[in-house]
Design an enzyme around this catalytic site. Structure first.
Site, mmCIF file in Angstrom:
data_model
loop_
_atom_site.group_PDB
_atom_site.id
_atom_site.type_symbol
_atom_site.label_atom_id
_atom_site.label_comp_id
_atom_site.label_asym_id
_atom_site.label_seq_id
_atom_site.Cartn_x
_atom_site.Cartn_y
_atom_site.Cartn_z
ATOM 1 N N THR A 45 0.645 -0.997 -0.185
ATOM 2 C CA THR A 45 -0.075 0.083 -0.067
ATOM 3 C C THR A 45 0.715 1.130 0.306
ATOM 4 O OG1 THR A 45 -1.556 1.241 1.526
ATOM 5 C CG2 THR A 45 -0.160 -0.189 2.553
ATOM 6 N N ASP A 46 0.309 2.316 -0.357
ATOM 7 C CA ASP A 46 1.023 3.616 -0.272
ATOM 8 C C ASP A 46 1.076 4.224 1.088
ATOM 9 O OD1 ASP A 46 -1.902 4.399 -0.091
ATOM 10 O OD2 ASP A 46 -1.930 5.923 -1.313
ATOM 11 N N GLU A 47 0.173 3.669 1.787
ATOM 12 C CA GLU A 47 0.238 4.099 3.430
ATOM 13 C C GLU A 47 1.574 3.709 4.142
ATOM 14 O OE1 GLU A 47 -3.208 3.384 5.895
ATOM 15 O OE2 GLU A 47 -4.586 3.521 3.988
ATOM 16 N N TYR A 93 -2.000 -0.467 11.168
ATOM 17 C CA TYR A 93 -2.001 -1.243 9.717
ATOM 18 C C TYR A 93 -0.778 -0.716 8.839
ATOM 19 C CZ TYR A 93 -3.283 -1.638 4.694
ATOM 20 O OH TYR A 93 -3.470 -1.981 3.495
ATOM 21 N N LYS A 122 2.056 -3.326 7.351
ATOM 22 C CA LYS A 122 2.366 -3.511 5.946
ATOM 23 C C LYS A 122 3.844 -3.228 5.404
ATOM 24 C CE LYS A 122 -0.205 -4.799 3.001
ATOM 25 N NZ LYS A 122 -0.405 -5.791 2.138
HETATM 26 P P1 NAD Z 1 -9.820 -7.521 2.220
HETATM 27 O O1 NAD Z 1 -9.738 -7.172 3.617
HETATM 28 O O2 NAD Z 1 -10.895 -7.227 1.319
HETATM 29 O O3 NAD Z 1 -9.339 -8.791 1.913
HETATM 30 C C1 NAD Z 1 -8.177 -9.383 2.404
HETATM 31 C C2 NAD Z 1 -8.182 -10.885 2.402
HETATM 32 O O4 NAD Z 1 -7.081 -11.437 3.120
HETATM 33 C C3 NAD Z 1 -9.515 -11.525 3.305
HETATM 34 O O5 NAD Z 1 -10.272 -12.411 2.490
HETATM 35 C C4 NAD Z 1 -8.916 -12.048 4.545
HETATM 36 O O6 NAD Z 1 -9.691 -13.459 5.001
HETATM 37 C C5 NAD Z 1 -7.431 -12.388 3.963
HETATM 38 N N1 NAD Z 1 -6.638 -12.666 5.080
HETATM 39 C C6 NAD Z 1 -6.280 -11.897 6.118
HETATM 40 N N2 NAD Z 1 -5.537 -12.435 7.138
HETATM 41 C C7 NAD Z 1 -5.198 -13.533 6.660
HETATM 42 C C8 NAD Z 1 -4.428 -14.711 7.302
HETATM 43 N N3 NAD Z 1 -3.948 -14.611 8.367
HETATM 44 N N4 NAD Z 1 -4.439 -15.716 6.617
HETATM 45 C C9 NAD Z 1 -5.049 -16.075 5.428
HETATM 46 N N5 NAD Z 1 -5.928 -15.062 4.779
HETATM 47 C C10 NAD Z 1 -6.112 -13.852 5.633
HETATM 48 O O7 NAD Z 1 -8.482 -6.511 1.445
HETATM 49 P P2 NAD Z 1 -8.349 -5.669 0.280
HETATM 50 O O8 NAD Z 1 -8.685 -4.444 0.164
HETATM 51 O O9 NAD Z 1 -8.603 -6.722 -0.924
HETATM 52 O O10 NAD Z 1 -6.704 -5.897 0.222
HETATM 53 C C11 NAD Z 1 -5.614 -6.862 -0.169
HETATM 54 C C12 NAD Z 1 -4.341 -6.287 -0.342
HETATM 55 O O11 NAD Z 1 -4.178 -5.406 -1.042
HETATM 56 C C13 NAD Z 1 -3.915 -6.202 1.000
HETATM 57 O O12 NAD Z 1 -2.535 -6.906 1.346
HETATM 58 C C14 NAD Z 1 -3.778 -4.597 1.326
HETATM 59 O O13 NAD Z 1 -2.994 -4.126 2.239
HETATM 60 C C15 NAD Z 1 -3.629 -4.229 -0.165
HETATM 61 N N6 NAD Z 1 -3.980 -2.941 -0.550
HETATM 62 C C16 NAD Z 1 -5.284 -2.769 -0.409
HETATM 63 C C17 NAD Z 1 -5.672 -1.418 -0.966
HETATM 64 C C18 NAD Z 1 -7.240 -0.932 -0.708
HETATM 65 O O14 NAD Z 1 -7.435 0.222 -1.076
HETATM 66 N N7 NAD Z 1 -8.081 -1.725 -0.598
HETATM 67 C C19 NAD Z 1 -4.724 -0.504 -1.724
HETATM 68 C C20 NAD Z 1 -3.680 -0.744 -1.871
HETATM 69 C C21 NAD Z 1 -2.820 -2.214 -1.119
HETATM 70 O O1 DAU Z 2 -4.164 4.045 0.394
HETATM 71 C C1 DAU Z 2 -4.343 2.535 0.458
HETATM 72 C C2 DAU Z 2 -5.196 1.983 1.517
HETATM 73 O O2 DAU Z 2 -6.614 2.447 1.492
HETATM 74 C C3 DAU Z 2 -5.098 0.893 1.725
HETATM 75 O O3 DAU Z 2 -3.926 0.222 2.057
HETATM 76 C C4 DAU Z 2 -6.174 0.137 2.783
HETATM 77 O O4 DAU Z 2 -6.224 -0.952 3.025
HETATM 78 C C5 DAU Z 2 -7.354 0.664 2.372
HETATM 79 O O5 DAU Z 2 -8.341 0.601 3.565
HETATM 80 C C6 DAU Z 2 -7.353 2.358 2.297
HETATM 81 O O6 DAU Z 2 -7.269 3.111 3.526
HETATM 82 P P1 DAU Z 2 -8.021 4.340 3.976
HETATM 83 O O7 DAU Z 2 -7.699 4.465 5.416
HETATM 84 O O8 DAU Z 2 -7.438 5.385 3.145
HETATM 85 O O9 DAU Z 2 -9.355 3.994 3.704
HETATM 86 P P2 DAU Z 2 -10.830 4.071 4.132
HETATM 87 O O10 DAU Z 2 -11.929 3.786 3.160
HETATM 88 O O11 DAU Z 2 -10.935 3.722 5.336
HETATM 89 O O12 DAU Z 2 -11.031 5.933 4.329
HETATM 90 C C7 DAU Z 2 -10.588 6.780 3.360
HETATM 91 C C8 DAU Z 2 -10.777 8.010 3.861
HETATM 92 O O13 DAU Z 2 -12.097 8.443 4.230
HETATM 93 C C9 DAU Z 2 -9.956 8.243 5.167
HETATM 94 O O14 DAU Z 2 -9.258 9.507 5.286
HETATM 95 C C10 DAU Z 2 -10.798 8.145 6.335
HETATM 96 C C11 DAU Z 2 -12.008 8.692 5.582
HETATM 97 N N1 DAU Z 2 -13.407 8.154 6.302
HETATM 98 C C12 DAU Z 2 -13.569 6.570 6.358
HETATM 99 C C13 DAU Z 2 -14.687 6.043 6.637
HETATM 100 C C14 DAU Z 2 -14.725 4.507 6.811
HETATM 101 C C15 DAU Z 2 -14.289 9.036 6.593
HETATM 102 O O15 DAU Z 2 -14.276 10.184 6.342
HETATM 103 N N2 DAU Z 2 -15.637 8.317 6.990
HETATM 104 C C16 DAU Z 2 -15.644 6.863 7.192
HETATM 105 O O16 DAU Z 2 -16.825 6.331 7.413
#
Ligand code: NAD
Ligand code: DAU
Length: 368
Positions: A138-140, A163, A167
């Site tokens: 992730t970019d985080e 988180y 990562k």
């Molecule tokens: P998600 O939470 O929807 O899915 C994650 C999956 O991983 C789930 O099905 C969960 O059961 C599985 N998992 C978690 N811990 C586990 C473990 N110990 N053993 C086996 N399985 C496990 O997440 P996502 O949004 O699909 O993200 C997937 C990946 O991409 C993550 O690594 C996240 O850090 C990365 N990522 C997500 C975003 C985003 O915006 N969602 C952006 C950049 C990177």
């Molecule tokens: O940048 C990549 C990341 O983006 C991934 O690595 C993470 O897995 C993914 O969850 C996401 O993280 P964020 O924290 O940016 O996403 P989230 O949707 O939780 O929140 C987006 C923004 O919105 C953040 O600034 C918090 C805000 N927010 C979030 C929720 C859930 C609100 O204002 N209200 C809300 O109810």
């Protein structure tokens, strides 16, 4: 079959029952002949409805926190490519319960690396030459930007939430297994994904569901935190390119695009208001949906701004996003509107009722 993978190719996708992982699995099943092994613990955010039954999809219900189970799964999958997406992914949950993030994201990655290393070392020369371990991050991990600048592959790590720290630790482990043990790795660091099938705890699905239910829409803090949004299918394009054509040992940053290729950085307030105006057009109510927006206490340690410079992956691998934020967001709002039953089902299965999570005693209430 637009994906050109070698014949008899075996892919191990971890986290393939989650939002992004299931999109990767679907693409591999529909666009290649690969055998796809989906290692997932099937946690609260998992669902397999978007994959359905497929003869080349093999679910391995395994928790990466168990070294033995992980080892057995890697031996069963016998992969040519590992795409590691499994992780606890929600920042707010990492504030309430950081331990699970350490277990899944750090210990889990360590266990996987150890098993994959053993697997890699016993492969035939031919298979070893083409083997890759792709770590999806992730970019985080880069921390929080001010009003200027963008993250790139050269940005120093500075994670600030449990988180992102977990990562970042997993990224470091993957790099170490490359340099010390010669594991052929590729890493990608991507910005915020959105699209169909995302568990309704992240901003975009939360806003859509709250608005449709006539409930208040929570905007954290002043609503001016900025995220760089990418449609999930564009992320999958980038992942498959990096996994198959990326340089061993390299990192690639991946971010979004707006209309006409403009950046897709948006403040949360802007995203929330745009969703409300899309809903006003396609599902009008007596009062505008924006009247439901409510500022609530801020997320502790809330990163202010993320923005990604994707020029390396564009230049070197020819990737570019196909969906503008405007198109992708409209398609996503429509998808949730037509899939409310799925949302109810997954929320119920997870025992989550949409309540606010991730606030500590230190959070201050800002705004009405
Ligand atoms: P998600 O939470 O929807 O899915 C994650 C999956 O991983 C789930 O099905 C969960 O059961 C599985 N998992 C978690 N811990 C586990 C473990 N110990 N053993 C086996 N399985 C496990 O997440 P996502 O949004 O699909 O993200 C997937 C990946 O991409 C993550 O690594 C996240 O850090 C990365 N990522 C997500 C975003 C985003 O915006 N969602 C952006 C950049 C990177
Ligand atoms: O940048 C990549 C990341 O983006 C991934 O690595 C993470 O897995 C993914 O969850 C996401 O993280 P964020 O924290 O940016 O996403 P989230 O949707 O939780 O929140 C987006 C923004 O919105 C953040 O600034 C918090 C805000 N927010 C979030 C929720 C859930 C609100 O204002 N209200 C809300 O109810």
């Amino acid at each position: 079959m637009p994906l050109s993978l070698p014949t008899e190719f075996r892919v191990l996708v971890t986290g393939g029952a989650g939002f992004i992982g299931s999109a990767v699995v679907r693409r591999l099943l529909h666009e290649s002949d690969a055998e796809v092994f989906n290692l997932d613990k099937i946690g609260y955010a998992s669902d397999l409805a978007s994959i359905g039954d497929h003869p080349r999809h093999h679910l391995l219900k395994v928790d990466l926190a168990s070294a033995e189970e992980t080892d057995a799964a890697v031996r069963q999958a016998d992969p040519d490519l590992v795409m590691h997406l499994a992780a606890e992914s929600h920042v707010d949950r990492s504030i309430d319960g950081p331990g699970l993030f350490i277990e899944s994201n750090i210990l889990g990655t360590f266990n996987l690396l150890q098993s994959v290393r053993r697997h890699f070392e016993q492969l035939s020369e031919n298979r070893r030459d083409r083997f890759r371990f792709h770590h999806i991050s992730t970019d985080e991990v880069f921390g929080s930007l001010g009003s200027q600048g963008r993250f790139s592959e050269a940005t120093a790590y500075d994670p600030r939430s449990p988180y992102s720290a977990s990562k970042a630790a997993s990224d470091h482990l993957v790099n170490a297994w490359h340099h010390t043990f010669g594991l052929p790795v590729v890493l990608t660091n991507c910005s915020n994904n959105y699209g169909p099938w995302q568990f309704p705890e992240k901003l975009i699905p939360v806003v859509i569901l709250k608005a449709l239910a006539g409930e208040s829409i929570p905007l954290y803090g002043d609503g001016l935190n900025v995220r760089d949004w990418l449609y999930v299918e564009d992320h999958v394009d980038a992942l498959l390119l990096a996994a198959t054509s990326g340089q061993i040992g390299d990192h690639y940053c991946v971010g979004g695009a707006g209309d006409h290729g403009s950046p897709s950085e948006r403040s949360n307030r802007d995203v929330v208001e745009t969703i409300c105006s899309i809903l006003d057009r396609i599902k009008p109510q007596d009062v505008p949906y924006a009247s439901l927006i409510k500022r609530v206490s801020d997320r502790p340690g809330h990163d202010r701004r993320y923005a990604i410079d994707s020029s390396k992956i564009s230049r070197e691998l020819g990737w570019k996003p196909k969906h503008s934020f405007e198109e992708g967001l409209k398609a996503t709002v429509e998808w949730y509107l037509h899939n409310l039953d799925w949302c109810r089902k997954v929320l119920e299965k997870a025992g989550y009722e949409g309540q606010r999570i991730g606030i500590t005693d230190q959070s201050s209430v800002s705004g009405s």
